[in-house]
Design a protein around this motif. Structure first.
Motif, PDB file in Angstrom:
ATOM      1  N   GLU A  38      82.686  21.082 -36.032  1.00 44.08           N
ATOM      2  CA  GLU A  38      83.506  19.883 -35.892  1.00 44.08           C
ATOM      3  C   GLU A  38      84.406  19.956 -34.657  1.00 44.08           C
ATOM      4  OE1 GLU A  38      83.018  17.183 -37.568  1.00 44.08           O
ATOM      5  OE2 GLU A  38      81.501  18.198 -38.779  1.00 44.08           O
ATOM      6  N   THR A  39      84.467  21.117 -34.030  1.00 47.09           N
ATOM      7  CA  THR A  39      85.314  21.331 -32.854  1.00 47.09           C
ATOM      8  C   THR A  39      84.526  20.983 -31.599  1.00 47.09           C
ATOM      9  OG1 THR A  39      86.389  23.148 -33.995  1.00 47.09           O
ATOM     10  CG2 THR A  39      86.690  23.043 -31.618  1.00 47.09           C
ATOM     11  N   GLN A  40      85.160  20.237 -30.703  1.00 46.07           N
ATOM     12  CA  GLN A  40      84.502  19.921 -29.442  1.00 46.07           C
ATOM     13  C   GLN A  40      85.283  20.531 -28.294  1.00 46.07           C
ATOM     14  OE1 GLN A  40      83.610  15.834 -28.802  1.00 46.07           O
ATOM     15  NE2 GLN A  40      82.600  15.598 -30.758  1.00 46.07           N
ATOM     16  N   ARG A  41      84.593  21.343 -27.502  1.00 48.12           N
ATOM     17  CA  ARG A  41      85.142  21.928 -26.286  1.00 48.12           C
ATOM     18  C   ARG A  41      84.047  21.904 -25.240  1.00 48.12           C
ATOM     19  NH1 ARG A  41      86.183  27.152 -28.794  1.00 48.12           N
ATOM     20  NH2 ARG A  41      86.617  26.264 -30.772  1.00 48.12           N
ATOM     21  N   ARG A  42      84.444  21.849 -23.991  1.00 49.27           N
ATOM     22  CA  ARG A  42      83.451  21.869 -22.920  1.00 49.27           C
ATOM     23  C   ARG A  42      82.744  23.215 -22.880  1.00 49.27           C
ATOM     24  NH1 ARG A  42      82.568  18.107 -19.459  1.00 49.27           N
ATOM     25  NH2 ARG A  42      82.005  19.529 -17.797  1.00 49.27           N
ATOM     26  N   LEU A  43      81.479  23.169 -22.472  1.00 54.49           N
ATOM     27  CA  LEU A  43      80.729  24.397 -22.267  1.00 54.49           C
ATOM     28  C   LEU A  43      81.305  25.156 -21.084  1.00 54.49           C
ATOM     29  CD1 LEU A  43      77.059  23.103 -22.568  1.00 54.49           C
ATOM     30  CD2 LEU A  43      78.192  24.686 -24.115  1.00 54.49           C
ATOM     31  N   PRO A  44      81.183  26.474 -21.096  1.00 51.05           N
ATOM     32  CA  PRO A  44      81.614  27.242 -19.927  1.00 51.05           C
ATOM     33  C   PRO A  44      80.806  26.828 -18.689  1.00 51.05           C
ATOM     34  CG  PRO A  44      81.173  28.687 -21.794  1.00 51.05           C
ATOM     35  CD  PRO A  44      80.711  27.324 -22.178  1.00 51.05           C
ATOM     36  N   LYS A  45      81.409  26.930 -17.513  1.00 51.16           N
ATOM     37  CA  LYS A  45      80.758  26.520 -16.264  1.00 51.16           C
ATOM     38  C   LYS A  45      79.382  27.162 -16.087  1.00 51.16           C
ATOM     39  CE  LYS A  45      84.704  25.514 -13.346  1.00 51.16           C
ATOM     40  NZ  LYS A  45      85.475  25.931 -12.183  1.00 51.16           N
ATOM     41  N   GLU A  46      79.285  28.439 -16.407  1.00 47.67           N
ATOM     42  CA  GLU A  46      78.011  29.131 -16.195  1.00 47.67           C
ATOM     43  C   GLU A  46      76.877  28.560 -17.040  1.00 47.67           C
ATOM     44  OE1 GLU A  46      80.685  31.652 -18.849  1.00 47.67           O
ATOM     45  OE2 GLU A  46      80.902  30.660 -16.919  1.00 47.67           O
ATOM     46  N   LEU A  47      77.178  27.955 -18.164  1.00 46.03           N
ATOM     47  CA  LEU A  47      76.143  27.323 -18.980  1.00 46.03           C
ATOM     48  C   LEU A  47      75.828  25.899 -18.525  1.00 46.03           C
ATOM     49  CD1 LEU A  47      77.042  28.471 -22.600  1.00 46.03           C
ATOM     50  CD2 LEU A  47      75.242  29.329 -21.109  1.00 46.03           C
ATOM     51  N   ARG A  48      76.771  25.239 -17.888  1.00 44.10           N
ATOM     52  CA  ARG A  48      76.547  23.859 -17.443  1.00 44.10           C
ATOM     53  C   ARG A  48      75.642  23.765 -16.228  1.00 44.10           C
ATOM     54  NH1 ARG A  48      82.268  21.921 -16.620  1.00 44.10           N
ATOM     55  NH2 ARG A  48      83.044  23.743 -17.674  1.00 44.10           N
ATOM     56  N   GLN A  51      69.645  26.664 -14.138  1.00 41.97           N
ATOM     57  CA  GLN A  51      68.490  26.068 -13.487  1.00 41.97           C
ATOM     58  C   GLN A  51      67.410  25.800 -14.525  1.00 41.97           C
ATOM     59  OE1 GLN A  51      67.287  28.608 -10.315  1.00 41.97           O
ATOM     60  NE2 GLN A  51      69.025  28.054  -9.028  1.00 41.97           N
ATOM     61  N   ASP A  52      66.612  24.794 -14.289  1.00 40.79           N
ATOM     62  CA  ASP A  52      65.487  24.407 -15.141  1.00 40.79           C
ATOM     63  C   ASP A  52      65.931  23.839 -16.495  1.00 40.79           C
ATOM     64  OD1 ASP A  52      63.676  25.267 -13.194  1.00 40.79           O
ATOM     65  OD2 ASP A  52      63.661  27.296 -14.012  1.00 40.79           O
ATOM     66  N   PHE A  53      67.215  23.574 -16.639  1.00 41.01           N
ATOM     67  CA  PHE A  53      67.711  22.984 -17.874  1.00 41.01           C
ATOM     68  C   PHE A  53      68.593  21.798 -17.545  1.00 41.01           C
ATOM     69  CE2 PHE A  53      66.791  27.296 -19.141  1.00 41.01           C
ATOM     70  CZ  PHE A  53      66.241  27.141 -20.396  1.00 41.01           C
ATOM     71  N   LEU A  54      68.540  20.789 -18.357  1.00 42.59           N
ATOM     72  CA  LEU A  54      69.476  19.682 -18.264  1.00 42.59           C
ATOM     73  C   LEU A  54      70.414  19.837 -19.451  1.00 42.59           C
ATOM     74  CD1 LEU A  54      70.477  16.970 -17.135  1.00 42.59           C
ATOM     75  CD2 LEU A  54      68.837  15.864 -18.662  1.00 42.59           C
ATOM     76  N   ILE A  55      71.655  20.151 -19.184  1.00 40.77           N
ATOM     77  CA  ILE A  55      72.624  20.353 -20.246  1.00 40.77           C
ATOM     78  C   ILE A  55      73.364  19.039 -20.480  1.00 40.77           C
ATOM     79  CG2 ILE A  55      74.656  21.668 -20.983  1.00 40.77           C
ATOM     80  CD1 ILE A  55      72.217  23.458 -20.588  1.00 40.77           C
ATOM     81  N   VAL A  56      73.289  18.539 -21.699  1.00 38.13           N
ATOM     82  CA  VAL A  56      73.999  17.322 -22.074  1.00 38.13           C
ATOM     83  C   VAL A  56      74.906  17.690 -23.236  1.00 38.13           C
ATOM     84  CG1 VAL A  56      73.780  14.949 -22.873  1.00 38.13           C
ATOM     85  CG2 VAL A  56      72.024  15.913 -21.376  1.00 38.13           C
ATOM     86  N   GLU A  57      76.193  17.578 -23.023  1.00 33.08           N
ATOM     87  CA  GLU A  57      77.133  17.920 -24.084  1.00 33.08           C
ATOM     88  C   GLU A  57      77.209  16.791 -25.105  1.00 33.08           C
ATOM     89  OE1 GLU A  57      80.600  20.275 -23.104  1.00 33.08           O
ATOM     90  OE2 GLU A  57      80.043  20.071 -20.993  1.00 33.08           O
ATOM     91  N   GLN A  58      77.656  17.116 -26.302  1.00 32.21           N
ATOM     92  CA  GLN A  58      77.672  16.175 -27.418  1.00 32.21           C
ATOM     93  C   GLN A  58      78.364  14.851 -27.105  1.00 32.21           C
ATOM     94  OE1 GLN A  58      75.863  16.887 -30.069  1.00 32.21           O
ATOM     95  NE2 GLN A  58      76.310  14.974 -31.083  1.00 32.21           N
ATOM     96  N   PRO A  59      79.563  14.839 -26.492  1.00 35.13           N
ATOM     97  CA  PRO A  59      80.202  13.543 -26.214  1.00 35.13           C
ATOM     98  C   PRO A  59      79.360  12.660 -25.281  1.00 35.13           C
ATOM     99  CG  PRO A  59      81.803  15.312 -26.037  1.00 35.13           C
ATOM    100  CD  PRO A  59      80.454  15.951 -26.178  1.00 35.13           C
ATOM    101  N   GLU A  60      78.716  13.292 -24.299  1.00 39.16           N
ATOM    102  CA  GLU A  60      77.863  12.530 -23.381  1.00 39.16           C
ATOM    103  C   GLU A  60      76.650  11.970 -24.116  1.00 39.16           C
ATOM    104  OE1 GLU A  60      75.273  13.209 -19.288  1.00 39.16           O
ATOM    105  OE2 GLU A  60      76.621  14.790 -19.981  1.00 39.16           O
ATOM    106  N   LEU A  61      76.048  12.768 -24.991  1.00 42.79           N
ATOM    107  CA  LEU A  61      74.899  12.306 -25.765  1.00 42.79           C
ATOM    108  C   LEU A  61      75.293  11.161 -26.692  1.00 42.79           C
ATOM    109  CD1 LEU A  61      71.933  12.597 -26.476  1.00 42.79           C
ATOM    110  CD2 LEU A  61      72.574  14.345 -28.150  1.00 42.79           C
TER     111      LEU A  61
END
Length: 136
Positions: A38-48, A51-61
């Motif tokens: 239930e907690t929302q926090r931004r992903l760490p920069k290194e995960l955002r 390469q080869d991945f499109l990271i979409v965080e929950q609020p954006e989705l």
């Protein structure tokens, strides 16, 4: 699917309630997991910036879905084999047990979700249980 279930749903389909299903995990691990998701926090920069991945965080989705743009989003990324969602992790009070949920979706009626229970042994995390939650 199993988040925020009301009492009536849990009584008619107890297998949907993580507290009922996850009997192999310590109760405080399950409680911590349910609180963590239930907690929302931004992903760490290194995960955002993997390469080869499109990271979409929950609020954006959620915003994409709210604007009814999910079909357009899926079309833009049509070559992707699917999506993987990884929950936040819940830990027991001692920090020796961890629980997370991983979901894979490969289309409207294609995908599955899995609870993964880990335990710390001799300084490393070992997978203790993999529990498929739903398959479509």
């Amino acid at each position: 699917m199993w988040r925020g279930l009301d009492k009536e749903t849990i009584e008619s389909a107890p297998y949907l309630d993580p507290k009922h299903r996850l009997t192999y995990a310590r109760p405080d691990t399950v409680d911590s997991f349910l609180e963590a998701i239930e907690t929302q926090r931004r992903l760490p920069k290194e995960l955002r910036s993997l390469q080869d991945f499109l990271i979409v965080e929950q609020p954006e989705l959620r915003a994409i879905v709210a604007r009814d743009q999910l079909t357009a989003f899926e079309r833009r990324h049509a070559l992707a084999p699917g999506t993987v969602a990884v929950s936040r992790i819940g830990f027991d009070a001692s920090g020796s047990q961890a629980l997370l949920y991983v979901a894979f979706s490969c289309g409207l009626l294609c995908g599955h979700g899995t609870f993964i229970l880990l335990e710390r042994n001799a300084g490393r995390w070992d997978v203790v249980k993999i529990d498929g939650y739903m398959v479509s």
